[in-house]
Write an enzyme that holds these catalytic residues in place. Structure first.
Site, mmCIF file in Angstrom:
data_model
loop_
_atom_site.group_PDB
_atom_site.id
_atom_site.type_symbol
_atom_site.label_atom_id
_atom_site.label_comp_id
_atom_site.label_asym_id
_atom_site.label_seq_id
_atom_site.Cartn_x
_atom_site.Cartn_y
_atom_site.Cartn_z
ATOM 1 N N LEU A 47 -7.968 -3.236 2.462
ATOM 2 C CA LEU A 47 -6.890 -2.701 1.619
ATOM 3 C C LEU A 47 -7.381 -1.609 0.673
ATOM 4 O O LEU A 47 -8.511 -1.649 0.184
ATOM 5 C CB LEU A 47 -6.253 -3.838 0.808
ATOM 6 C CG LEU A 47 -5.622 -4.957 1.642
ATOM 7 C CD1 LEU A 47 -4.942 -5.967 0.717
ATOM 8 C CD2 LEU A 47 -4.631 -4.432 2.669
ATOM 9 N N HIS A 48 -6.522 -0.625 0.453
ATOM 10 C CA HIS A 48 -6.841 0.519 -0.402
ATOM 11 C C HIS A 48 -5.589 0.923 -1.179
ATOM 12 O O HIS A 48 -4.539 0.264 -1.063
ATOM 13 C CB HIS A 48 -7.383 1.677 0.448
ATOM 14 C CG HIS A 48 -6.525 2.021 1.626
ATOM 15 N ND1 HIS A 48 -5.223 2.439 1.506
ATOM 16 C CD2 HIS A 48 -6.776 1.990 2.970
ATOM 17 C CE1 HIS A 48 -4.716 2.690 2.699
ATOM 18 N NE2 HIS A 48 -5.631 2.403 3.622
ATOM 19 N N GLU A 49 -5.696 2.010 -1.943
ATOM 20 C CA GLU A 49 -4.577 2.458 -2.793
ATOM 21 C C GLU A 49 -3.282 2.669 -2.004
ATOM 22 O O GLU A 49 -2.193 2.501 -2.551
ATOM 23 C CB GLU A 49 -4.946 3.756 -3.524
ATOM 24 C CG GLU A 49 -5.766 3.552 -4.779
ATOM 25 C CD GLU A 49 -5.061 2.708 -5.837
ATOM 26 O OE1 GLU A 49 -3.823 2.792 -5.946
ATOM 27 O OE2 GLU A 49 -5.750 1.954 -6.541
ATOM 28 N N HIS A 97 -2.202 0.895 0.584
ATOM 29 C CA HIS A 97 -1.573 -0.422 0.714
ATOM 30 C C HIS A 97 -1.017 -0.890 -0.642
ATOM 31 O O HIS A 97 0.071 -1.476 -0.707
ATOM 32 C CB HIS A 97 -2.585 -1.461 1.202
ATOM 33 C CG HIS A 97 -3.178 -1.157 2.553
ATOM 34 N ND1 HIS A 97 -4.510 -0.850 2.735
ATOM 35 C CD2 HIS A 97 -2.626 -1.111 3.788
ATOM 36 C CE1 HIS A 97 -4.745 -0.653 4.024
ATOM 37 N NE2 HIS A 97 -3.632 -0.794 4.687
ATOM 38 N N ASP A 138 1.887 6.464 8.692
ATOM 39 C CA ASP A 138 2.073 6.225 10.125
ATOM 40 C C ASP A 138 3.535 6.541 10.453
ATOM 41 O O ASP A 138 4.348 5.638 10.699
ATOM 42 C CB ASP A 138 1.729 4.774 10.461
ATOM 43 C CG ASP A 138 0.272 4.470 10.176
ATOM 44 O OD1 ASP A 138 -0.555 4.640 11.064
ATOM 45 O OD2 ASP A 138 -0.034 4.091 9.025
ATOM 46 N N SER A 157 -7.159 6.077 4.161
ATOM 47 C CA SER A 157 -7.088 5.276 5.385
ATOM 48 C C SER A 157 -8.296 4.358 5.462
ATOM 49 O O SER A 157 -9.399 4.725 5.026
ATOM 50 C CB SER A 157 -7.099 6.215 6.598
ATOM 51 O OG SER A 157 -7.412 5.478 7.766
HETATM 52 P P1 AMP Z 1 -2.819 -0.480 8.226
HETATM 53 O O1 AMP Z 1 -3.501 -1.550 7.462
HETATM 54 O O2 AMP Z 1 -3.619 0.769 8.366
HETATM 55 O O3 AMP Z 1 -2.205 -0.960 9.517
HETATM 56 O O4 AMP Z 1 -1.593 -0.033 7.334
HETATM 57 C C1 AMP Z 1 -0.662 -0.946 6.859
HETATM 58 C C2 AMP Z 1 0.486 -0.206 6.225
HETATM 59 O O5 AMP Z 1 -0.006 0.618 5.178
HETATM 60 C C3 AMP Z 1 1.201 0.736 7.220
HETATM 61 O O6 AMP Z 1 2.603 0.664 7.000
HETATM 62 C C4 AMP Z 1 0.653 2.087 6.859
HETATM 63 O O7 AMP Z 1 1.537 3.148 7.145
HETATM 64 C C5 AMP Z 1 0.470 1.940 5.359
HETATM 65 N N1 AMP Z 1 -0.522 2.902 4.865
HETATM 66 C C6 AMP Z 1 -1.796 3.079 5.315
HETATM 67 N N2 AMP Z 1 -2.386 4.087 4.643
HETATM 68 C C7 AMP Z 1 -1.460 4.565 3.767
HETATM 69 C C8 AMP Z 1 -1.449 5.615 2.806
HETATM 70 N N3 AMP Z 1 -2.509 6.399 2.592
HETATM 71 N N4 AMP Z 1 -0.326 5.821 2.083
HETATM 72 C C9 AMP Z 1 0.767 5.037 2.286
HETATM 73 N N5 AMP Z 1 0.829 4.028 3.170
HETATM 74 C C10 AMP Z 1 -0.265 3.798 3.901
#
Ligand code: AMP
Length: 282
Positions: A33-35, A37, A150, A185
């Site tokens: 998790l990051h900013e 999320h 995404d 990301s």
């Molecule tokens: P992930 O863990 O990469 O599958 O992402 C989970 C959710 O977080 C998805 O709906 C992504 O679109 C969203 N997400 C990932 N990175 C970002 C970001 N930089 N800004 C906004 N939403 C994000």
């Protein structure tokens, strides 16, 4: 904050909240998790009484030569982040419970999934739709929050909701970026310091588009300029650049004035694949 890993406990917890007349929001993630999320969690908290964050690296959305095994897994840090962000439940199901032996039913959106990332990552969106519908069935949310990062995924999920009459309201949160513009990301962790510097070219190139638009260039000319701009960085390999209609995701050559376009970019640094996008008005 509750930590839940069994499907049954998650289902019961959500039922309990509904019985108490609480609204429930789900933020599906693959962890690390990051900013970005966290911004989704904040959006969820603004809209619902209880927020569930699911953390599940979903094997069915990875291709055979992709990074499923190496995908960053940082569960202890993730749990701290969720606690600090005021999450009510972290749901961490196991792969065998999510996909018991002989699982043979999948959800496949068949039009929008064919474009952009779908041309490169066969079966990816089938895996995404399947896991999202399963998470909806288990967590029973009123609201689910996804990221514009995404963009194609968000559009496909909305289509699935409509096509299958799923009673969940979808919220799309804007892209969170690093100070230098790189879209945050989990996969940025794969970049070497040198690649990390070069990666800023992705968003820079997307921001150039607005200037180029003022020069009355055609869509094809803008696309060529984007390619040249990005290729100035030596370690980057363009996977695709598409300029598409934001609803149909089909390529646009002569947009109408005022038409909303999605400019979507995917690049590789070595094996790390990064995506980014902006929406522009023609
Ligand atoms: P992930 O863990 O990469 O599958 O992402 C989970 C959710 O977080 C998805 O709906 C992504 O679109 C969203 N997400 C990932 N990175 C970002 C970001 N930089 N800004 C906004 N939403 C994000």
């Amino acid at each position: 904050m509750k930590k839940i890993n069994s499907l049954k406990s998650m289902f019961r917890q959500s039922q309990k909240w509904h019985a108490e007349n609480k609204t429930v929001a789900l933020v599906p993630t693959m962890g690390a998790l990051h900013e970005g999320h966290i911004s989704l969690i904040r959006a969820a908290k603004r809209k619902a009484d209880k927020v569930i964050v699911s953390i599940f690296v979903n094997p069915t959305q990875f291709g055979p030569n992709e990074d499923y095994d190496n995908y960053p897994r940082t569960l202890n840090d993730d749990i701290k982040i969720c606690r600090n962000a005021g999450v009510n439940a972290v749901f961490t199901p196991s792969v065998p419970e999510m996909y018991p032996d002989n699982s043979s039913t999948f959800v496949s959106e068949e039009v929008l999934s064919k474009y952009l990332c779908g041309t490169r990552r066969k079966g990816h969106f089938r895996g995404v739709c399947t896991v999202v519908l399963k998470l909806f069935n288990i967590c029973n949310p009123d609201i689910a929050v996804f990221g514009q990062k995404d963009a194609q995924q968000s559009i496909i999920i909305k289509k699935m909701i409509r096509d299958l009459n799923i009673p969940v309201k979808i919220i799309i949160a804007p892209i969170k970026r690093e100070k230098d513009g790189l879209a945050i990301s989990s996969r940025n962790k794969y970049l070497s310091p040198e690649e990390r510097k070069q990666a800023t070219v992705i968003y820079k190139s997307l921001r150039e588009v607005q200037k180029w638009q003022e020069g009355n260039l055609s869509v094809a000319q803008i696309r060529r300029k984007l390619i040249r701009f990005i290729q100035r960085e030596k370690d980057i390999r363009i996977d695709y650049i598409y300029i598409v209609d934001t609803n149909s995701l089909t390529e646009v050559t002569r947009p109408d004035k005022g038409e909303k376009l999605l400019i979507a970019v995917a690049v590789f640094f070595n094996k790390a694949r990064l995506i980014d996008n902006i929406e522009v008005k023609w």
